[in-house]
Structures are given as C-alpha cells and as structure tokens.
Design a protein around this motif. Sequence first.
Motif, PDB file in Angstrom:
ATOM      1  N   PHE A   1       0.854  -1.177   0.000  1.00  0.00           N
ATOM      2  CA  PHE A   1       0.000   0.000   0.000  1.00  0.00           C
ATOM      3  C   PHE A   1       0.893   1.230   0.000  1.00  0.00           C
ATOM      4  N   LEU A   2       0.721   2.099  -0.984  1.00  0.00           N
ATOM      5  CA  LEU A   2       1.492   3.343  -1.066  1.00  0.00           C
ATOM      6  C   LEU A   2       0.537   4.529  -1.108  1.00  0.00           C
ATOM      7  N   THR A   3       0.929   5.623  -0.436  1.00  0.00           N
ATOM      8  CA  THR A   3       0.118   6.831  -0.486  1.00  0.00           C
ATOM      9  C   THR A   3       0.768   7.847  -1.415  1.00  0.00           C
ATOM     10  N   ARG A   4      -0.087   8.646  -2.033  1.00  0.00           N
ATOM     11  CA  ARG A   4       0.389   9.710  -2.921  1.00  0.00           C
ATOM     12  C   ARG A   4       0.747  10.932  -2.094  1.00  0.00           C
ATOM     13  N   PRO A   5       1.705  11.695  -2.514  1.00  0.00           N
ATOM     14  CA  PRO A   5       2.529  11.453  -3.695  1.00  0.00           C
ATOM     15  C   PRO A   5       3.499  10.289  -3.454  1.00  0.00           C
TER      16      PRO A   5
END
Length: 162
Positions: free
Chosen positions: A108-112
Amino acid sequence: MLPESIQTATILVADDQAANRELLDELLTTQGFCVIAVSDGLQALEQLKRGPVDLVILDVMMPHLSGFEACRRSRPIPETYLTPVISVTALSDKQDRIEGLRANADDFLTRPVDRAELLARVQSLIKLKQRTDELERSESVLFALARSIEGKDPYTAGTASA
C-alpha cells in the motif's frame, strides 16, 4: 541495472487519472518493465483474464470498480490469485490501509508516491512472484513424474490421485 528477468516483467497499472498512468508508465518503462495501462478496475480485471502479468498497481479510487474491489475480485481467479498487488491512493487514513489489506493487496502506497520507494517495492514483489512461479512449475514437474511412476507400477497403474 536490474536483472534481465525482472526487467522483462509485465506490470498492469490501473488508474483513472491519465497523468498518473503516464507517470507510472514512464517511470516503469524506463526501468525496462513492460507496462499495460488501463483506466479503471473493470478494465484491470478484463486485462488480467486476457493474460498473465507479474504485478498489478491499482489506484484505490476509480469509477466503475474501486481498486479495493478489483483486488478482491482478482483473488479467486486461479491465474491471478498469486499475482502481487500494490494499492496506491491519496487516502492516508489507517482505516484505508486496513481496508487495502483486507482486500488482499500485498502493499500500500500513499500519494505522492516516492519513485525510489515504488521501484524498490515493485522489484521486491516481482522477485517474490518469480520465486512463486518457479515453485509452481516445480510442483507441476513433480506431479507429472509421480503420475508417470505410478502409471508404470503394475500395482498402482491407473489409480493416481494427484
């Protein structure tokens, strides 16, 4: 430089924002990956049914079918249940991360999104997928050998249960 086997990996990117798709496409293709880009979760599922990919990067908030729901629906498909999935979103709430994990996303990656972090996670998950694929191929070979041996044994001929 990445090993040749990782460079030739195919990555499916699903994001409803054209700019995000283009950014990921450029970043990943310059690293030698083959990228297939689609604009929503339904198209991602259709693409997964067309042929194997090594990794899926799903935006969470998309029309027609969210990234979470696309991930959930891809898991029961025998050809894709072991394909790693990275969920990417602007959502940063802990509950959103938990929802992503419940949808069976692998990361799971969050932006930016940090480019170096994304590439490191992509490389790690692709290596893991390649090892899993090797194990599945080995298992198939072992079962084929077992069936062959059982078929030649007069006591077990025709009773193989594998």
